[in-house]
Design a protein around this motif. Structure first.
Motif, PDB file in Angstrom:
ATOM      1  N   GLU A 271       0.907  -1.144   0.088  1.00 10.86           N
ATOM      2  CA  GLU A 271      -0.130  -0.167   0.069  1.00 10.86           C
ATOM      3  C   GLU A 271       0.971   1.236  -0.120  1.00 10.86           C
ATOM      4  O   GLU A 271       0.426   2.371  -0.645  1.00 10.86           O
ATOM      5  CB  GLU A 271      -0.845  -0.042   1.276  1.00 10.86           C
ATOM      6  CG  GLU A 271      -1.736  -0.904   1.266  1.00 10.86           C
ATOM      7  CD  GLU A 271      -1.326  -2.455   2.002  1.00 10.86           C
ATOM      8  OE1 GLU A 271      -2.228  -3.230   2.134  1.00 10.86           O
ATOM      9  OE2 GLU A 271      -0.151  -2.311   2.530  1.00 10.86           O
TER      10      GLU A 271
ATOM     11  N   GLY B  23       0.918   3.930  -3.006  1.00  6.46           N
ATOM     12  CA  GLY B  23       0.626   5.154  -2.730  1.00  6.46           C
ATOM     13  C   GLY B  23       1.748   6.286  -3.385  1.00  6.46           C
ATOM     14  O   GLY B  23       1.214   7.300  -3.913  1.00  6.46           O
TER      15      GLY B  23
ATOM     16  N   SER C  45      -1.539  13.604  -1.231  1.00  8.57           N
ATOM     17  CA  SER C  45      -2.294  12.564  -1.311  1.00  8.57           C
ATOM     18  C   SER C  45      -1.697  11.507  -0.547  1.00  8.57           C
ATOM     19  O   SER C  45      -2.391  10.538  -0.208  1.00  8.57           O
ATOM     20  CB  SER C  45      -2.308  12.396  -2.545  1.00  8.57           C
ATOM     21  OG  SER C  45      -1.329  11.895  -3.263  1.00  8.57           O
ATOM     22  N   ILE C  46      -0.272  11.372  -0.585  1.00  3.95           N
ATOM     23  CA  ILE C  46       0.235  10.375   0.244  1.00  3.95           C
ATOM     24  C   ILE C  46       0.212  10.766   2.021  1.00  3.95           C
ATOM     25  O   ILE C  46       0.002   9.793   2.491  1.00  3.95           O
ATOM     26  CB  ILE C  46       1.954  10.546   0.016  1.00  3.95           C
ATOM     27  CG1 ILE C  46       2.243  10.153  -1.355  1.00  3.95           C
ATOM     28  CG2 ILE C  46       2.612   9.563   1.224  1.00  3.95           C
ATOM     29  CD1 ILE C  46       3.392  10.489  -1.929  1.00  3.95           C
ATOM     30  N   SER C  47       0.238  11.975   2.182  1.00  2.00           N
ATOM     31  CA  SER C  47      -0.034  12.411   3.704  1.00  2.00           C
ATOM     32  C   SER C  47      -1.501  12.088   4.164  1.00  2.00           C
ATOM     33  O   SER C  47      -1.509  11.682   5.232  1.00  2.00           O
ATOM     34  CB  SER C  47       0.428  13.994   3.923  1.00  2.00           C
ATOM     35  OG  SER C  47       0.292  14.030   5.101  1.00  2.00           O
ATOM     36  N   ASP C  48      -2.459  12.287   3.439  1.00  2.00           N
ATOM     37  CA  ASP C  48      -3.827  11.798   3.550  1.00  2.00           C
ATOM     38  C   ASP C  48      -4.145  10.523   3.762  1.00  2.00           C
ATOM     39  O   ASP C  48      -5.008  10.133   4.392  1.00  2.00           O
ATOM     40  CB  ASP C  48      -4.654  12.424   2.489  1.00  2.00           C
ATOM     41  CG  ASP C  48      -4.633  14.093   2.555  1.00  2.00           C
ATOM     42  OD1 ASP C  48      -4.292  14.589   3.424  1.00  2.00           O
ATOM     43  OD2 ASP C  48      -5.152  14.479   1.498  1.00  2.00           O
ATOM     44  N   GLN C  49      -3.335   9.535   3.494  1.00  2.00           N
ATOM     45  CA  GLN C  49      -3.520   8.179   3.665  1.00  2.00           C
ATOM     46  C   GLN C  49      -3.123   7.440   5.170  1.00  2.00           C
ATOM     47  O   GLN C  49      -2.224   7.824   5.791  1.00  2.00           O
ATOM     48  CB  GLN C  49      -2.878   7.223   2.537  1.00  2.00           C
ATOM     49  CG  GLN C  49      -2.993   7.586   1.188  1.00  2.00           C
ATOM     50  CD  GLN C  49      -2.099   6.909   0.081  1.00  2.00           C
ATOM     51  OE1 GLN C  49      -1.451   5.657   0.562  1.00  2.00           O
ATOM     52  NE2 GLN C  49      -1.853   7.385  -1.094  1.00  2.00           N
ATOM     53  N   ALA C  50      -4.405   7.048   5.665  1.00  2.00           N
ATOM     54  CA  ALA C  50      -4.094   6.481   6.943  1.00  2.00           C
ATOM     55  C   ALA C  50      -2.919   5.513   7.017  1.00  2.00           C
ATOM     56  O   ALA C  50      -2.335   5.262   7.980  1.00  2.00           O
ATOM     57  CB  ALA C  50      -5.464   5.702   7.455  1.00  2.00           C
ATOM     58  N   VAL C  51      -2.623   4.551   5.840  1.00  2.00           N
ATOM     59  CA  VAL C  51      -1.423   3.536   5.835  1.00  2.00           C
ATOM     60  C   VAL C  51      -0.077   4.251   5.811  1.00  2.00           C
ATOM     61  O   VAL C  51       0.814   3.995   6.395  1.00  2.00           O
ATOM     62  CB  VAL C  51      -1.586   2.767   4.600  1.00  2.00           C
ATOM     63  CG1 VAL C  51      -1.363   3.364   3.220  1.00  2.00           C
ATOM     64  CG2 VAL C  51      -0.660   1.350   4.861  1.00  2.00           C
ATOM     65  N   THR C  52      -0.289   5.561   5.395  1.00  2.00           N
ATOM     66  CA  THR C  52       0.996   6.245   5.342  1.00  2.00           C
ATOM     67  C   THR C  52       1.501   6.716   6.908  1.00  2.00           C
ATOM     68  O   THR C  52       2.628   6.561   7.390  1.00  2.00           O
ATOM     69  CB  THR C  52       0.998   7.534   4.589  1.00  2.00           C
ATOM     70  OG1 THR C  52       0.616   7.271   3.233  1.00  2.00           O
ATOM     71  CG2 THR C  52       2.253   8.341   4.759  1.00  2.00           C
ATOM     72  N   HIS C  53       0.180   6.917   7.517  1.00  2.00           N
ATOM     73  CA  HIS C  53       0.749   7.313   8.954  1.00  2.00           C
ATOM     74  C   HIS C  53       1.019   6.310   9.848  1.00  2.00           C
ATOM     75  O   HIS C  53       1.673   6.345  10.863  1.00  2.00           O
ATOM     76  CB  HIS C  53      -0.501   8.313   9.404  1.00  2.00           C
ATOM     77  CG  HIS C  53      -0.970   9.475   9.023  1.00  2.00           C
ATOM     78  ND1 HIS C  53      -0.280  10.673   9.613  1.00  2.00           N
ATOM     79  CD2 HIS C  53      -1.455   9.943   8.157  1.00  2.00           C
ATOM     80  CE1 HIS C  53      -0.755  11.843   8.696  1.00  2.00           C
ATOM     81  NE2 HIS C  53      -1.415  11.182   7.734  1.00  2.00           N
TER      82      HIS C  53
END
Length: 109
Positions: free
Chosen positions: A28, A32, A69-77
């Motif tokens: 994921e 992303g 768009s990367i920062s907005d993803q829960a998986v990124t966090h």
């Protein structure tokens, strides 16, 4: 295309953990990055200085929107929650930077 280099410190006691995370990077996260027009992404380790050097190529037209768009993803966090404790941001970094951006001074194709 825009070439980007960045640097950050790494805690020596977390190097093995950081390598293991990236050896099994979550699909994921990779998806992303690809959706945000990031290609040819590499991270290099320099010991004994304990520095990470990151390089990527940005192939999009709206860098701010793609990074958001990367920062907005829960998986990124969730990914950052694992990686960030391994890292040591440089004191010289700019406002809002975690990894410190670098100026491209030479390139040869």
């Amino acid at each position: 295309m825009q070439r980007m280099g960045m640097v950050i410190g790494i805690r020596p006691e977390r190097i093995t953990e950081y390598k293991a995370l990236h050896a099994a990077c979550w699909p994921e996260i990779l998806a992303g990055l690809a959706a945000a027009n990031v290609k040819n992404y590499s991270i290099f380790l320099r010991e004994p200085e304990n520095l990470l050097f990151g390089y990527w190529e940005y192939h999009g037209t709206d860098f701010a929107a793609d990074m958001q768009s990367i920062s907005d993803q829960a998986v990124t966090h969730r990914w950052w929650a694992l990686c960030s404790p391994c890292q040591v941001p440089l004191e010289s970094r700019g406002a809002g930077e975690h990894w410190t951006g670098m100026e491209l001074v030479f390139h040869m194709d």
